[in-house]
Design an enzyme around this catalytic site. Structure first.
Site, short mmCIF file in Angstrom:
data_model
loop_
_atom_site.label_atom_id
_atom_site.label_comp_id
_atom_site.label_asym_id
_atom_site.label_seq_id
_atom_site.Cartn_x
_atom_site.Cartn_y
_atom_site.Cartn_z
N ARG A 99 38.13 33.81 32.57
CA ARG A 99 36.77 34.16 32.18
C ARG A 99 36.49 33.64 30.77
NH1 ARG A 99 34.97 40.41 32.63
NH2 ARG A 99 36.35 40.61 30.82
N LYS B 279 33.63 46.67 38.45
CA LYS B 279 32.67 47.77 38.36
C LYS B 279 31.25 47.26 38.14
CE LYS B 279 34.53 50.06 34.97
NZ LYS B 279 35.65 49.12 34.64
#
Length: 222
Positions: free
Chosen positions: A129, A15
């Site tokens: 990540r 997003k």
């Protein structure tokens, strides 16, 4: 034409990346509800103090208060061309509230992007990540690795993985997203505003599809 858009997607669906690419092209403002809440509280305004009171006690900020914050933001000059809402609405009642807010401003939702992605793809993205403990700079061990393993390129700080990015937590967050968001997806699908997008593609392809689908929807409205 004012473009008031919503973006939905599980953690790790992309997003943030799509919002950063899309908003400058459409000349609209990206509104992350979480970021906006912090900004309003830090402003010290009457609304900010009211919201801060709820947050300090650990209480949920009521929908009505969130609605006033969103309406106040939509009334600003930087939102005159439209917005991309991220994090609001989260439920059908909030979606109905948003419709009323926009109607008061003589506006309406143009489209709702739903970044659809498989759970395994999210897991593979997020478990790699990491970010710098000292300066917060983000890295991805596969797609955007540091020059030196475990060390931040900018400040030399240690790279760490957030609790949210551990596999067990990722799977729980994904399941929670699906459970809580499906009613909202159905709500916008019934209104023929939903634009499902395969978020398993690379960011450039996701952006291309989003723009093409939005254009097709707008042409059908004309």
């Amino acid at each position: 034409m004012v473009k008031d858009l919503i973006i939905l997607g599980a953690p790790g669906a992309g997003k943030g990346t799509l919002s950063a690419d899309l908003c400058p092209l459409l000349k609209i403002k990206h509104i992350s509800t979480g970021d906006l809440l912090r900004e309003v509280v830090e402003s010290g305004s009457a609304l900010g103090q009211e919201i801060g009171g709820y947050i300090k006690t650990g209480a949920l900020v009521p929908d009505e208060v969130i609605g006033r914050m969103i309406k106040e933001q939509l009334n600003t000059a930087e939102c005159r061309n439209g917005v991309l809402l991220d994090g609001f609405p989260r439920t059908p009642p909030q979606a109905e509230m948003l419709e009323n807010i926009l109607a008061d401003l003589q506006r309406r939702i143009t489209a709702v992007f739903f970044l659809n992605i498989e759970q395994e793809q999210v897991v593979n993205r997020l478990i790699h990540r990491v970010s710098c403990r000292k300066c917060g700079k983000p890295y991805h061990l596969i797609n955007l690795p540091p020059k030196k393993s475990g060390i931040c390129d900018d400040c030399g700080g240690d790279l760490i993985q957030r609790e949210d990015d551990r596999e067990e937590t990722i799977r729980k967050r994904f399941a929670t997203f699906l459970e809580k968001t499906q009613p909202l997806i159905d709500f916008y699908d019934r209104k023929k505003l939903l634009l499902p997008i395969n978020a398993g593609n690379n960011p450039q392809e996701t952006l291309r599809i989003a723009l093409a689908d939005l254009e097709a929807l707008l042409n059908n409205i004309k």
